[in-house]
Design a protein around this motif. Structure first.
Motif, PDB file in Angstrom:
ATOM      1  N   UNK A  83      20.234  42.085  20.319  1.00 58.58           N
ATOM      2  CA  UNK A  83      21.627  41.659  20.196  1.00 58.58           C
ATOM      3  C   UNK A  83      21.695  40.283  19.533  1.00 58.58           C
ATOM      4  N   UNK A  84      22.203  40.249  18.290  1.00 64.20           N
ATOM      5  CA  UNK A  84      22.130  39.005  17.540  1.00 64.20           C
ATOM      6  C   UNK A  84      23.123  37.962  18.056  1.00 64.20           C
ATOM      7  N   UNK A  85      24.215  38.396  18.684  1.00 67.45           N
ATOM      8  CA  UNK A  85      25.137  37.439  19.284  1.00 67.45           C
ATOM      9  C   UNK A  85      24.438  36.644  20.388  1.00 67.45           C
ATOM     10  N   UNK A  86      23.630  37.334  21.196  1.00 69.94           N
ATOM     11  CA  UNK A  86      22.876  36.631  22.234  1.00 69.94           C
ATOM     12  C   UNK A  86      21.811  35.727  21.627  1.00 69.94           C
ATOM     13  N   UNK A  87      21.178  36.180  20.552  1.00 67.62           N
ATOM     14  CA  UNK A  87      20.198  35.324  19.877  1.00 67.62           C
ATOM     15  C   UNK A  87      20.868  34.035  19.401  1.00 67.62           C
ATOM     16  N   UNK A  88      22.052  34.149  18.811  1.00 65.96           N
ATOM     17  CA  UNK A  88      22.768  32.961  18.350  1.00 65.96           C
ATOM     18  C   UNK A  88      23.158  32.062  19.518  1.00 65.96           C
ATOM     19  N   UNK A  89      23.555  32.665  20.638  1.00 61.12           N
ATOM     20  CA  UNK A  89      23.916  31.882  21.811  1.00 61.12           C
ATOM     21  C   UNK A  89      22.713  31.111  22.335  1.00 61.12           C
ATOM     22  N   UNK A  90      21.558  31.788  22.421  1.00 57.58           N
ATOM     23  CA  UNK A  90      20.340  31.104  22.862  1.00 57.58           C
ATOM     24  C   UNK A  90      19.952  29.990  21.887  1.00 57.58           C
ATOM     25  N   UNK A  91      20.100  30.250  20.589  1.00 57.66           N
ATOM     26  CA  UNK A  91      19.744  29.239  19.589  1.00 57.66           C
ATOM     27  C   UNK A  91      20.615  27.992  19.736  1.00 57.66           C
ATOM     28  N   UNK A  92      21.902  28.160  19.970  1.00 57.03           N
ATOM     29  CA  UNK A  92      22.773  27.002  20.169  1.00 57.03           C
ATOM     30  C   UNK A  92      22.371  26.211  21.406  1.00 57.03           C
TER      31      UNK A  92
END
Length: 246
Positions: A83-92
């Motif tokens: 899930x790329x939305x979760x990946x972006x959330x973790x990255x932030x």
């Protein structure tokens, strides 16, 4: 029920009943934008992490110019799938912590093993709370004393530290290939690791319907970390040749 007279249940009532008896939809939710395979290889002087530039919606390659390999700091690179939305959330969240470390100016920097442990705790906690995060990440970098470090963390909080780490389809197609090529008496050299990355990305492009031929590579060694690419795999369509039956 008399003479077949009954009231049809609404979709909301059906969903509530199914949830009550323990039959839920996919726990990871409906269709999401998701990344595919990530490949990580540890060699004698550092680590490489590679992933193609595609984020797909279901089986559709919706976005084909997205970097899924990230430089965290000079000691860590990370690749994300699922899930790329979760990946972006973790990255932030990780970027905010990196900024905080710099503000304190106490020479303390996040280490790859620390980040992998944080991912393990976070994904395990979400899974235990019945709110799983459908991600799989590869974390690589340089530990100050131990040298190159590589780990795979999945959505259930499982962590595997090894010289090769893969996610998604690469676990079936690339992982055995890398293990068969590993010298028994030493680590990979950088040239050998790069060759395995290229071969792995070519294999995925030929055999994984959701892969695309463009990919980036995260490199981390004693000189720091950086992202290279995008590169283009060597496409060989002779594999598709066949004889027509008349």
């Amino acid at each position: 029920m008399i003479n077949g007279d009954y009231e049809r249940a609404s979709p909301e009532e059906v969903a509530q009943f199914l949830k009550f008896i323990g039959i839920n939809d996919d726990p990871f939710g409906q269709s999401v934008t998701a990344g595919g395979s990530v490949i990580g290889i540890r060699y004698d002087q550092g680590v490489l992490v590679a992933a193609d530039n595609c984020v797909h919606f279901g089986s559709t390659p919706r976005f084909q110019n997205v970097d899924r390999v990230f430089k965290i700091n000079e000691q860590i690179v990370m690749g994300g799938g699922g899930d790329f939305a979760d990946i972006q959330m973790y990255k932030r969240t990780i970027d905010a912590q990196v900024v905080t470390d710099r503000i304190y100016q106490d020479t303390t920097e996040m280490k790859p093993k620390t980040l992998a442990g944080w991912f393990r705790s976070t994904t395990y906690t979400r899974r235990s709370s019945n709110d799983p995060s459908a991600v799989a990440v590869v974390v690589g970098g340089m530990e100050p004393q131990a040298g190159p470090y590589l780990a795979y963390i999945d959505s259930r909080g499982l962590i595997v530290e090894d010289y090769v780490a893969t996610t998604d389809t690469a676990q079936q197609m690339v992982l055995p290939m890398v293990r068969d090529s590993k010298p028994t008496d030493r680590e990979f050299t950088e040239e050998e690791a790069l060759a395995m990355i290229r071969q792995g990305m070519e294999t995925l492009n030929n055999r994984d319907a959701r892969a695309i031929p463009y990919y980036t590579v995260g490199v981390c060694n004693a000189n720091g970390s950086h992202i290279e690419g995008p590169y283009n795999v060597s496409e060989d369509w002779t594999l598709a040749r066949h004889n027509r039956i008349h």
